[in-house]
Design a protein around this motif. Structure first.
Motif: not given
Length: 344
Positions: A119, A121-122
């Motif tokens: 996961n 973030e960006n």
């Protein structure tokens, strides 16, 4: 994670361009989705990076890397997601940074791949501010440009991913920073959002005059991304012992031969000699010690978290639109780091 297609779209180099790439240069083809073997994984492309260096890889000419062969998938870094894995250290759903190129799927044995986790973030930032362009700006400016507080730093292509980062780092180091960009909107962004002291529109008929007025004390560091008339405007303003990191010369990438007009070689080399200029070209992956990347990652993550560095992306939807977007990039049509969103 289920495989989303039975077809692997690939964009291959169909012929070597003469000048700007056209509709015959890059062609899309459909192949079967590859099947990973033992010690391999299947990666589905999510984001594809478009970068000016790719134009050079289309030419059959001596360079720092082998050219892309005719019929070969066009080279590129991508952020992808693992679909199936028979490779230790990589699980289904992991995001990875790899060199899969312009295609939907690729099999990898993990060589030259970075696991970004489940996961990030960006995830696309690994292709920009936290990846090759950001590292290029950091290393080129700090290790070749060696900016000192109070000096004047001029940055070409200042609204692009490298130039924007160079200028912001130079401000953090206490320099006066003047950008050069294409158009009023980009110049406004560079000054108002990125914090440059000034920005000159390279489309101006008075480029040399406006740059001279913006740099009354001359130029100590010029970060070269463009070449062409921008370089010619900078040359007379270089101070003794100026430093010029040469990252790119995008204005000349599509030329089929030598530039038209008078020979600027004597002017360039004469300035280098008289002003004792250090002008050094560099390719990010083999010009600096590997340990520098850790310093970059530490500093850049801290600057992004505290807001000292800002980042802008230009996202294009669809692999089929990558060739047109690439041509747009070569003439400055991007506003920020250009990436293609290939899949969800």
């Amino acid at each position: 994670m289920a495989q989303t297609s039975e077809v692997n779209r690939q964009i291959v180099l169909a012929e070597r361009p003469k000048g700007q790439p056209d509709h015959d240069t890059l062609k899309m083809q459909a192949t079967d989705v590859p099947v990973p073997g033992e010690g391999e994984m299947l990666v589905r492309t999510v984001y594809l990076s478009l970068d000016p260096y790719m134009r050079g890889r289309m030419n059959d000419a001596k360079s720092y890397a082998e050219p892309v062969s005719i019929g070969e998938v066009m080279t590129a870094q991508v952020v992808g997601q693992v679909v199936t894995s028979n490779l230790e250290g990589y699980e289904v759903g992991d995001f990875v940074l790899s060199g899969s190129g312009w295609q939907d799927y690729a099999v990898s044995d993990g060589s030259m791949v970075m696991n970004l986790g489940k996961n990030p973030e960006n995830p696309s930032w690994a292709l920009g501010i936290l990846g090759m362009p950001g590292y290029t700006a950091y290393a080129g400016l700090l290790k070749i440009g060696e900016p000192k507080p109070g000096e004047t730093v001029v940055v070409a292509a200042a609204a692009g991913p490298v130039g924007a980062t160079v200028g912001q780092i130079a401000k953090l180091k206490g320099c006066k920073v003047v950008g050069i960009a294409g158009g009023a909107d980009k110049c406004a962004h560079v000054v108002e959002n990125l914090g440059f002291d000034a920005c000159i529109d390279h489309r101006s008929d008075d480029l040399a005059k406006e740059l001279r007025e913006a740099c009354p004390n001359g130029i100590d560091v010029y970060f070269e991304n463009v070449g062409g008339k921008v370089l010619y405007a900078v040359l007379p303003l270089l101070n003794p012992f100026a430093r010029v990191p040469v990252c790119g010369v995008v204005a000349w990438y599509n030329l089929p031969g030598l530039p038209e007009g008078r020979d600027m070689g004597p002017s360039i080399m004469g300035t280098v000699l008289r002003m004792k200029v250090k002008m050094q070209g560099f390719i990010i992956y083999d010009s600096f010690p590997a340990s520098l990347y850790k310093e970059f990652s530490r500093d850049m993550n801290a600057w992004l978290q505290d807001g000292s560095v800002k980042y802008k992306e230009h996202v294009v939807e669809g692999l089929e639109n990558a060739p047109a977007a690439f041509n747009q990039l070569l003439v400055g049509g991007n506003f920020g780091k250009m990436v293609v969103k290939v899949s969800q």
